[in-house]
Design a protein around this motif. Sequence first.
Motif, PDB file in Angstrom:
ATOM      1  N   SER A 176       0.769  -1.191  -0.143  1.00 28.99           N
ATOM      2  CA  SER A 176       0.076  -0.041   0.130  1.00 28.99           C
ATOM      3  C   SER A 176       0.910   1.366  -0.095  1.00 28.99           C
ATOM      4  O   SER A 176       0.355   2.329   0.189  1.00 28.99           O
ATOM      5  N   CYS A 177       2.028   1.164   0.069  1.00 29.68           N
ATOM      6  CA  CYS A 177       2.876   2.380  -0.272  1.00 29.68           C
ATOM      7  C   CYS A 177       4.258   1.760  -0.876  1.00 29.68           C
ATOM      8  O   CYS A 177       5.426   1.642  -0.276  1.00 29.68           O
ATOM      9  N   PRO A 178       4.105   1.536  -2.207  1.00 31.71           N
ATOM     10  CA  PRO A 178       5.403   0.819  -2.790  1.00 31.71           C
ATOM     11  C   PRO A 178       6.457   1.953  -3.324  1.00 31.71           C
ATOM     12  O   PRO A 178       7.590   1.464  -3.493  1.00 31.71           O
ATOM     13  N   GLY A 264       3.002  -9.118  -9.077  1.00 32.25           N
ATOM     14  CA  GLY A 264       2.006  -8.209  -9.739  1.00 32.25           C
ATOM     15  C   GLY A 264       0.741  -8.176  -9.099  1.00 32.25           C
ATOM     16  O   GLY A 264       0.351  -7.030  -8.915  1.00 32.25           O
ATOM     17  N   GLU A 265       0.316  -8.939  -8.477  1.00 35.32           N
ATOM     18  CA  GLU A 265      -1.089  -9.129  -7.720  1.00 35.32           C
ATOM     19  C   GLU A 265      -0.856  -8.140  -6.389  1.00 35.32           C
ATOM     20  O   GLU A 265      -1.696  -7.279  -6.071  1.00 35.32           O
ATOM     21  N   LEU A 266       0.430  -8.418  -5.756  1.00 33.35           N
ATOM     22  CA  LEU A 266       0.269  -7.649  -4.516  1.00 33.35           C
ATOM     23  C   LEU A 266       0.782  -6.257  -4.670  1.00 33.35           C
ATOM     24  O   LEU A 266       0.333  -5.461  -4.103  1.00 33.35           O
ATOM     25  N   HIS A 267       1.472  -5.824  -6.150  1.00 33.45           N
ATOM     26  CA  HIS A 267       1.495  -4.564  -6.433  1.00 33.45           C
ATOM     27  C   HIS A 267       0.035  -3.844  -6.731  1.00 33.45           C
ATOM     28  O   HIS A 267       0.316  -2.609  -6.509  1.00 33.45           O
ATOM     29  N   ASP A 268      -0.591  -4.737  -7.194  1.00 30.46           N
ATOM     30  CA  ASP A 268      -1.913  -4.140  -7.811  1.00 30.46           C
ATOM     31  C   ASP A 268      -2.974  -3.561  -6.313  1.00 30.46           C
ATOM     32  O   ASP A 268      -3.828  -2.868  -6.625  1.00 30.46           O
ATOM     33  N   ILE A 269      -2.528  -4.004  -5.192  1.00 34.47           N
ATOM     34  CA  ILE A 269      -3.132  -3.641  -3.853  1.00 34.47           C
ATOM     35  C   ILE A 269      -3.197  -2.043  -3.866  1.00 34.47           C
ATOM     36  O   ILE A 269      -4.254  -1.427  -3.412  1.00 34.47           O
ATOM     37  N   ASP A 270      -1.847  -1.513  -4.337  1.00 30.18           N
ATOM     38  CA  ASP A 270      -1.854  -0.199  -4.293  1.00 30.18           C
ATOM     39  C   ASP A 270      -3.084   0.775  -5.096  1.00 30.18           C
ATOM     40  O   ASP A 270      -3.110   2.048  -4.734  1.00 30.18           O
ATOM     41  N   LYS A 271      -3.373   0.062  -6.005  1.00 31.59           N
ATOM     42  CA  LYS A 271      -4.308   0.972  -6.766  1.00 31.59           C
ATOM     43  C   LYS A 271      -5.680   1.067  -6.125  1.00 31.59           C
ATOM     44  O   LYS A 271      -6.607   2.165  -6.605  1.00 31.59           O
TER      45      LYS A 271
END
Length: 294
Positions: A176-178, A264-271
């Motif tokens: 949530s804060c990449p 990629g799925e984990l990075h999409d959480i930030d969206k």
Amino acid sequence: MPATTSVTLNTGAVMPTVGLGTWKSKPGQVEHAVEFALKNGYTHIDTAAGYQNETEVGQGIKASGLPREKVFLTTKLDNPDQRHPAKALEASLKKLDTPYLDLWLMHWPAPMTRDGQPDKGHDWLDTWKVMEDLYLAHPEKLKAIGVSNFSVEYFERLLKVARVVPAVNQIELHPSCPQDDVVAYCQNKGIVLTAYSPLGSDNSPLLKNETVTKIAAKYGVQPANVLISLHANKPMHTVLPKSVTNERILNNAKIIDLTPEEIGELHDIDKTHHFRACHPSWTGFGGLGFPDCK
């Protein structure tokens, strides 16, 4: 890429990927946590003068029985000490009861007074110049120097004049804060990223996030393992889970290999879910060039 167990700094030194963080770890608890961690496979300990627990961390290292050269030890220069780095370094070495540091970081690019106000009359860049002097003059005391909580804006100013490129930038990193811009910048410059607050925060919503729990169930691990492993599966990343509980200290060290799709799925959480656990606005220096993760 498979998860790593260590990364190589721009000094050539090897830094273990997973370390024990000690922020908010209270005296009376942190000494045991450090001792237990080092007796059970950890070789990387992170503290800071500002945490006010360096003495207990040093006692924990000694109590573990692990030779000093087997421990990668990081501490940080506190904001009110930016006018006197040499004195602060000696104080940290004494409290930690160690002849040297593996890594010494500028905690924030935010000089402060003793009463907690911004020290507007002092430039953090002057502090870095003294840290460089100490590093170059005393390799027996400082194996590497770096920074913490630096944005691209601050790096661009630093690297225009730096004689020593920071070995590490320690920042808040989680799905949530990449801070993608900072990560990309540091990787381009050969600067290792160390993730603090990798779970997000105490009682973090990330631990109940559907993506995180789904991946955890697939591998038979806890959600925390997924969030910690995310950094171990990236190049030039280290990570600092923190706990004073034996069971959690042991569990946090379990790293799994993630697929590119899972990363990629984990990075999409930030969206859809953005937040920052440690917002830099408290310093009085504004956002320090960081995007608002709240």
